[in-house]
Design a protein around this motif. Structure first.
Motif, PDB file in Angstrom:
ATOM      1  N   LEU A 174       0.843  -1.297   0.008  1.00 28.74           N
ATOM      2  CA  LEU A 174       0.058   0.095   0.079  1.00 28.74           C
ATOM      3  C   LEU A 174       0.934   1.324   0.087  1.00 28.74           C
ATOM      4  N   VAL A 175       0.850   2.136  -0.990  1.00 30.84           N
ATOM      5  CA  VAL A 175       1.457   3.437  -1.037  1.00 30.84           C
ATOM      6  C   VAL A 175       0.558   4.479  -0.784  1.00 30.84           C
ATOM      7  N   ALA A 176       0.775   5.238   0.427  1.00 31.01           N
ATOM      8  CA  ALA A 176       0.055   6.302   0.602  1.00 31.01           C
ATOM      9  C   ALA A 176       0.799   7.524   0.518  1.00 31.01           C
ATOM     10  N   GLU A 177       0.750   8.459  -0.455  1.00 32.07           N
ATOM     11  CA  GLU A 177       1.506   9.472  -0.560  1.00 32.07           C
ATOM     12  C   GLU A 177       1.126  10.649   0.294  1.00 32.07           C
ATOM     13  N   GLY A 178       0.009  10.548   0.985  1.00 27.00           N
ATOM     14  CA  GLY A 178      -0.371  11.856   1.896  1.00 27.00           C
ATOM     15  C   GLY A 178      -1.529  11.276   2.820  1.00 27.00           C
ATOM     16  N   LEU A 179      -1.145  11.199   4.303  1.00 20.79           N
ATOM     17  CA  LEU A 179      -2.078  10.837   5.121  1.00 20.79           C
ATOM     18  C   LEU A 179      -2.031  12.122   6.269  1.00 20.79           C
ATOM     19  N   ASP A 180      -3.002  12.695   6.384  1.00 17.64           N
ATOM     20  CA  ASP A 180      -3.082  13.808   7.111  1.00 17.64           C
ATOM     21  C   ASP A 180      -4.105  13.598   8.407  1.00 17.64           C
ATOM     22  N   THR A 181      -3.314  13.551   9.741  1.00 20.02           N
ATOM     23  CA  THR A 181      -1.916  13.371   9.759  1.00 20.02           C
ATOM     24  C   THR A 181      -1.741  11.919  10.747  1.00 20.02           C
ATOM     25  N   PHE A 182      -2.629  12.068  11.893  1.00 14.44           N
ATOM     26  CA  PHE A 182      -2.454  10.673  12.678  1.00 14.44           C
ATOM     27  C   PHE A 182      -3.587   9.724  12.229  1.00 14.44           C
ATOM     28  N   SER A 183      -3.228   8.397  11.958  1.00 17.90           N
ATOM     29  CA  SER A 183      -4.008   7.341  11.414  1.00 17.90           C
ATOM     30  C   SER A 183      -3.371   6.067  11.728  1.00 17.90           C
ATOM     31  N   LEU A 184      -4.608   5.016  12.090  1.00 16.28           N
ATOM     32  CA  LEU A 184      -4.190   3.767  12.041  1.00 16.28           C
ATOM     33  C   LEU A 184      -4.983   3.066  10.817  1.00 16.28           C
ATOM     34  N   GLN A 210      -8.159  16.555   8.385  1.00 14.29           N
ATOM     35  CA  GLN A 210      -7.967  15.165   8.508  1.00 14.29           C
ATOM     36  C   GLN A 210      -8.205  14.507   7.058  1.00 14.29           C
ATOM     37  N   GLY A 211      -7.697  13.503   6.769  1.00  8.69           N
ATOM     38  CA  GLY A 211      -8.027  12.904   5.449  1.00  8.69           C
ATOM     39  C   GLY A 211      -6.923  12.459   4.720  1.00  8.69           C
ATOM     40  N   ILE A 212      -7.237  11.807   3.534  1.00  6.90           N
ATOM     41  CA  ILE A 212      -6.087  11.238   2.626  1.00  6.90           C
ATOM     42  C   ILE A 212      -5.939  12.208   1.472  1.00  6.90           C
ATOM     43  N   TRP A 213      -4.742  13.096   1.627  1.00  6.68           N
ATOM     44  CA  TRP A 213      -4.981  14.349   1.072  1.00  6.68           C
ATOM     45  C   TRP A 213      -3.940  14.185  -0.305  1.00  6.68           C
ATOM     46  N   ARG A 214      -3.412  13.081  -0.374  1.00  5.61           N
ATOM     47  CA  ARG A 214      -2.611  12.727  -1.636  1.00  5.61           C
ATOM     48  C   ARG A 214      -2.998  11.411  -2.298  1.00  5.61           C
ATOM     49  N   ASN A 215      -2.614  10.973  -3.287  1.00  3.55           N
ATOM     50  CA  ASN A 215      -2.692   9.674  -3.844  1.00  3.55           C
ATOM     51  C   ASN A 215      -2.547   8.586  -3.007  1.00  3.55           C
ATOM     52  N   ILE A 216      -3.230   7.428  -3.091  1.00  6.61           N
ATOM     53  CA  ILE A 216      -3.203   6.279  -2.677  1.00  6.61           C
ATOM     54  C   ILE A 216      -3.478   5.099  -3.413  1.00  6.61           C
ATOM     55  N   SER A 217      -2.862   3.961  -3.271  1.00  4.62           N
ATOM     56  CA  SER A 217      -2.831   2.980  -4.369  1.00  4.62           C
ATOM     57  C   SER A 217      -2.269   1.656  -3.715  1.00  4.62           C
ATOM     58  N   ILE A 218      -2.298   0.632  -4.383  1.00  2.42           N
ATOM     59  CA  ILE A 218      -1.666  -0.710  -4.014  1.00  2.42           C
ATOM     60  C   ILE A 218      -0.816  -0.985  -5.483  1.00  2.42           C
ATOM     61  N   GLN A 219       0.219  -1.372  -5.008  1.00  2.00           N
ATOM     62  CA  GLN A 219       1.174  -1.873  -6.057  1.00  2.00           C
ATOM     63  C   GLN A 219       1.690  -3.116  -5.893  1.00  2.00           C
ATOM     64  N   TYR A 220       1.582  -3.967  -7.026  1.00  2.00           N
ATOM     65  CA  TYR A 220       2.107  -5.438  -7.084  1.00  2.00           C
ATOM     66  C   TYR A 220       3.002  -5.707  -8.190  1.00  2.00           C
ATOM     67  N   PHE A 221       4.135  -6.463  -7.666  1.00  2.00           N
ATOM     68  CA  PHE A 221       5.115  -6.712  -8.695  1.00  2.00           C
ATOM     69  C   PHE A 221       5.816  -7.918  -8.182  1.00  2.00           C
ATOM     70  N   ASP A 222       6.597  -8.360  -9.232  1.00  2.00           N
ATOM     71  CA  ASP A 222       7.669  -9.497  -8.804  1.00  2.00           C
ATOM     72  C   ASP A 222       9.067  -9.038  -8.768  1.00  2.00           C
ATOM     73  N   GLU A 223       9.450  -7.925  -9.315  1.00  2.00           N
ATOM     74  CA  GLU A 223      10.838  -7.817  -9.342  1.00  2.00           C
ATOM     75  C   GLU A 223      11.267  -6.377  -8.414  1.00  2.00           C
ATOM     76  N   ALA A 224      10.759  -5.030  -8.989  1.00  2.00           N
ATOM     77  CA  ALA A 224      11.103  -4.299  -8.198  1.00  2.00           C
ATOM     78  C   ALA A 224      10.118  -3.049  -9.106  1.00  2.00           C
ATOM     79  N   VAL A 225      10.005  -1.824  -8.068  1.00  2.00           N
ATOM     80  CA  VAL A 225       9.246  -0.587  -8.729  1.00  2.00           C
ATOM     81  C   VAL A 225      10.121   0.523  -8.327  1.00  2.00           C
ATOM     82  N   VAL A 226      10.083   1.447  -9.491  1.00  2.00           N
ATOM     83  CA  VAL A 226      10.799   2.437  -8.866  1.00  2.00           C
ATOM     84  C   VAL A 226      10.018   3.516  -7.954  1.00  2.00           C
ATOM     85  N   ARG A 227      10.363   3.770  -6.900  1.00  2.00           N
ATOM     86  CA  ARG A 227       9.970   4.440  -5.893  1.00  2.00           C
ATOM     87  C   ARG A 227       9.996   6.125  -5.928  1.00  2.00           C
TER      88      ARG A 227
END
Length: 874
Positions: free
Chosen positions: A100-110, A201-218
């Motif tokens: 899970l890649v969360a580019e921006g979570l504002d601010t305190f979360s579980l 409060q909220g998800i202020w930037r993109n959020i996604s799931i990435q799935y791969f076998d080798e690598a991703v460019v972060r």
């Protein structure tokens, strides 16, 4: 056929290749948002915040209307939950890595997935990457993000602190929240002296799931550096997120626009960060990146691919844009006298650059509403008035990629504060660890942008530190900025200078143990200048610094803009809602006191009309005050006083933009309507500047010209009652440098020779190289308007013709029967800008252009227009 350079980096990541591209499951879009205490379950968009979700569902109204910032205070003080369902295919589950890649979570979360905790967030400025594979299942899944109130957690952290860390709370007039310095969140979201309190409060930037076998460019960073042999070397870091498999392959890098090819193989140790250099062959033609007004903004696309050894399969790839420009911050002795201090100026491509600039603050309290269109209109408004630089202020946010990309394209140099402002901060282990991760992430993310010129550790915190006594505060300051932040910045980005604070004294601050006793010294570094009690049209009250990185005075936004968020009963200058909108202590009174030094206040008995007229004269004061100060700084570019002050090389006024509708120091209001100051910026930042002023009894005319070192200055002396000059002069000039004083003479002698018996009756008008189509113009009244206004006849100004050039451009013709100062044209309901405004009209006819941001028909545009000058409001 043109080819590209190609650099291949050979590395091994303990793997064998199964080999397909990484894929992404987008989790943006509709989420359910829950508040248990209120019993709310609404839907909202991601990226977004609780506030915009509540607006979208019509649970609340416009947060900017009247005092809704206070009425909606409960929103930021409560906890909110984001949740949604999503499908996971067998293909996703088959991958070695699912994150899970969360580019921006504002601010305190579980964060939980299918009831399984996968991680927590605590820093708005971090990207979070969590392994979620074990929590997922094929088919329908649930993700839930439980946000905690940042207001409540900030208070808890303050209570847990062993000692007070000031300042605890904002001034009461700001209606803000307390203890923002304990958390890593947009500092102005708890309020500022120009900003409301909306602790989002909220998800202020993109959020996604990435799935791969080798690598991703972060991430990818690429910084071109001109080496000692004057060859370009691109320092590249590829940030990879690798799976648990053993992986091997090539990193192939290409750069467009170059008619050469080059292959370079390197072996790399096994790290997720791959470092390598791209050496540009000597003699290769490179188009340089220049600041606005100095040349073009050449940008090159650089692409990196992670491929198999046989190059038949791309496992991951990314690209970025780079600009080739050299950068140097010059801090060297200004004279042989060591007490005179050192210079502070920047060279870009070995050319000394005067920073004609401003300061940038967040463009909205709700960052999801800051669209690329909004950014474009604000930033293009900046370059249209010759601005070449901005300071990204430390109480806001690290901006979006669109923001930095536009600054690259437009040639706007960025003095970039890190996000710490006007406060002391903790030095707990947890706080420092979070900051270190934040700076690591943000510097890696941003350092590729050629527009960024400097990193500053904070805004004004050295000054704040000096207000408080205690060794603990000094220790905290040094631990945060010098021991924690500085090593990260200088390690990750040695290509740019780092200053510990703004203002600071550069090398002198370092000599004083990184805490300057007087960070506002005129002899070192940069200064901030404010004076709410001085006559700001008088140059004698101004400093002569090396670099003025922040200064200003306040004015109201345009009347049309504030009218939209007040009720009819609120529309008077000192109504409760007008005072509520004023977050600067005593600000409404300060603006009137400063204005009435120079201009008689309007006398309408209608409160609404009086409010509109006061806004007009306050904006006049604002514009002329900033003109006075900025021209003063520009005149000192090539001058040095006997005491060592001078060589001023930067003027960044506070501030360009607004976060909401209200009074502030901005030159463009929230509706992107230009205030009078912004029109004046077109003149005082003109590359060909005519700057007349009276120094004691002497009229002096300063000129800065980039067109030629010689030419003709035309000077006309008018009386307020005659549209024909009573005397004219032509002054041939020949500058040894790009700027200097080209005329000076005793003012009384000039007026006497011209037949002007009382300086209150006269003013000068100046034009450069031509009277018909001048390179630049300026005008100078010889007394304050408090003394002049009774001597100026009222003018009959009309818009006599409007012609449509295109659906976004119009040509206007104005007429007047008398000289009219501070002519102000408005286009009510139409968003755009005139070619000039707030000017003196000395001729019977004048043509202007108007450019709208959106298409508009001729009839609608004509209906929107109105015009007035100073004498029309009495």
């Amino acid at each position: 056929m043109s080819k590209c350079w190609c650099v291949c980096v050979l590395f091994s990541l303990f793997s064998s290749v199964t080999g397909i591209n990484q894929k992404t499951l987008d989790l943006n879009g509709r989420w359910d948002i829950i508040n248990v205490n209120k019993g709310y379950r609404i839907s909202g968009e991601v990226p977004g915040s609780v506030y915009t979700a509540l607006i979208g569902n019509k649970t609340i109204g416009d947060p900017y209307f009247r005092d809704n910032d206070v009425q909606y205070r409960w929103i930021g003080r409560d906890d909110w939950t984001y949740t949604r369902l999503f499908e996971i295919s067998d293909e996703v589950m088959s991958k070695q890595a699912v994150v899970l890649v969360a580019e921006g979570l504002d601010t305190f979360s579980l964060i939980t997935v299918n009831g399984v905790k996968i991680g927590e967030s605590e820093n708005m400025f971090l990207r979070y990457v969590f392994d979620v594979k074990k929590a997922l299942k094929s088919g329908l899944n649930n993700i839930t993000i439980d946000f905690k109130s940042a207001v409540n957690i900030a208070s808890q952290l303050n209570n847990q602190s062993a000692y007070t860390i000031p300042p605890s709370c904002p001034n009461i007039v700001q209606n803000g929240e307390c203890f923002i310095n304990f958390i890593r969140k947009e500092q102005c979201s708890f309020s500022w002296n120009w900003a409301p309190s909306f602790p989002t409060q909220g998800i202020w930037r993109n959020i996604s799931i990435q799935y791969f076998d080798e690598a991703v460019v972060r991430g990818l960073s690429a910084v071109p550096i001109l080496d000692a042999d004057q060859n370009w070397v691109i320092h590249i870091t590829l940030h990879l997120d690798i799976s648990s498999q053993n992986i091997s392959g090539l990193v192939e890098t290409t750069l467009d626009k170059i008619n050469l090819s080059h292959v370079h193989l390197l072996s790399s140790p096994v790290y997720s960060d791959i470092y390598f250099n791209f050496n540009v062959p000597k003699g290769t033609h490179i188009d340089l990146w220049w600041p606005n007004g100095y040349g073009e903004q050449a940008l090159y696309n650089l692409t990196v691919k992670f491929v198999t050894f046989d190059k038949k399969q791309i496992m991951a790839q990314t690209s970025t844009r780079i600009g080739f420009r050299s950068l140097e911050l010059v801090q060297e002795p200004v004279s042989d006298n060591s007490s005179h201090g050192v210079t502070f100026y920047f060279k870009i491509n070995n050319v000394p650059i005067f920073f004609k600039g401003t300061n940038w603050v967040p463009a909205d309290s709700f960052l999801e509403r800051v669209t690329k269109t909004r950014l474009e209109r604000l930033l293009r408004s900046a370059v249209e008035v010759h601005i070449n630089s901005m300071r990204v202020w430390g109480g806001g946010v690290y901006e979006s990629e669109e923001f930095y990309g536009l600054c690259d394209e437009l040639g706007i140099m960025l003095w970039h504060d890190l996000m710490f402002s006007d406060a002391l901060y903790p030095s707990t282990k947890e706080f420092l660890a979070s900051v270190q991760n934040e700076i690591n992430h943000q510097v890696r993310r941003l350092k590729t942008h050629p527009s960024i010129i400097l990193w500053s550790g904070n805004n004004e915190n050295n000054e704040i530190l000096n207000e408080y006594q205690g060794d603990q505060y000094k220790k905290d300051y040094l631990t945060l900025y010098i021991d924690t932040i500085k090593p990260v910045v200088t390690l990750l980005d040695p290509s740019r200078p780092f200053v510990s604070s703004s203002p600071s004294n550069g090398p002198e601050t370092e000599k004083e143990g990184w805490i300057a006793k007087n960070p506002q010294s005129d002899f070192f570094g940069d200064v901030h200048f404010y004076n709410d009690s001085a006559d700001l049209w008088d140059i004698s009250v101004l400093d002569i610094p090396r670099f003025a990185s922040e200064f200003g005075t306040e004015s109201w936004c345009n009347f049309e803009t504030i009218e939209k968020v007040l009720s009819e009963a609120d529309l008077s200058y000192n109504s409760p809602m007008s005072l509520h909108r004023q977050h600067n202590v005593g600000g409404n009174e300060i603006m009137l006191n400063l204005t009435k030094i120079h201009i008689q206040l309007p006398n309408s008995t209608n409160p609404k009309q009086q409010f509109e007229d006061l806004i007009y004269v306050i904006q006049i004061h604002h514009a002329v005050a900033m003109r006075t100060e900025i021209e003063h700084y520009r005149r000192w570019t090539n001058q040095l006083q006997s005491d060592g002050r001078g060589h001023t090389m930067g003027a960044l006024y506070w501030q360009l933009n607004d976060i909401w509708q209200g009074p502030s120091w901005s030159s463009i209001d929230y509706d992107i309507k230009w205030k009078m100051l912004h029109y004046y910026a077109r003149k005082f930042f003109d590359p060909n500047l005519i700057s007349p002023y009276v120094d004691e009894d002497t009229l002096k005319v300063f000129l800065k010209s980039i067109l030629a070192s010689e030419g003709t200055l035309y000077m006309d002396l008018y009386t307020w009652k005659n549209m024909t000059p009573i005397k004219s002069w032509e002054k041939q000039f020949n500058l040894n440098e790009t700027s200097g004083c080209i005329f000076q003479n005793n003012l009384d002698n000039i007026l006497s020779d011209a037949g002007c018996k009382d300086k209150r009756d006269c003013f000068f008008y100046f034009s450069l190289n031509s009277k018909v189509n001048p390179t630049s113009t300026s005008w100078l009244p010889l007394a304050y308007f408090t003394d002049i206004q009774g001597r100026i006849p009222k003018s009959n100004i009309k818009i006599v013709d409007v012609a449509m050039v295109s659906s976004t451009e119009f040509l206007l013709t104005l007429s007047t029967d008398n000289i009219a100062p501070f002519v102000w044209i408005d286009s009510r309901g139409i968003s755009g800008r005139f070619s000039d405004n707030g000017f003196i009209m000395k001729d019977s006819l004048l043509q202007l252009t108007y450019k709208s941001w959106d298409s508009v028909d001729l009839a609608t545009f004509q209906k929107s227009l109105s015009v007035k000058s100073l004498m029309d409001i009495y």
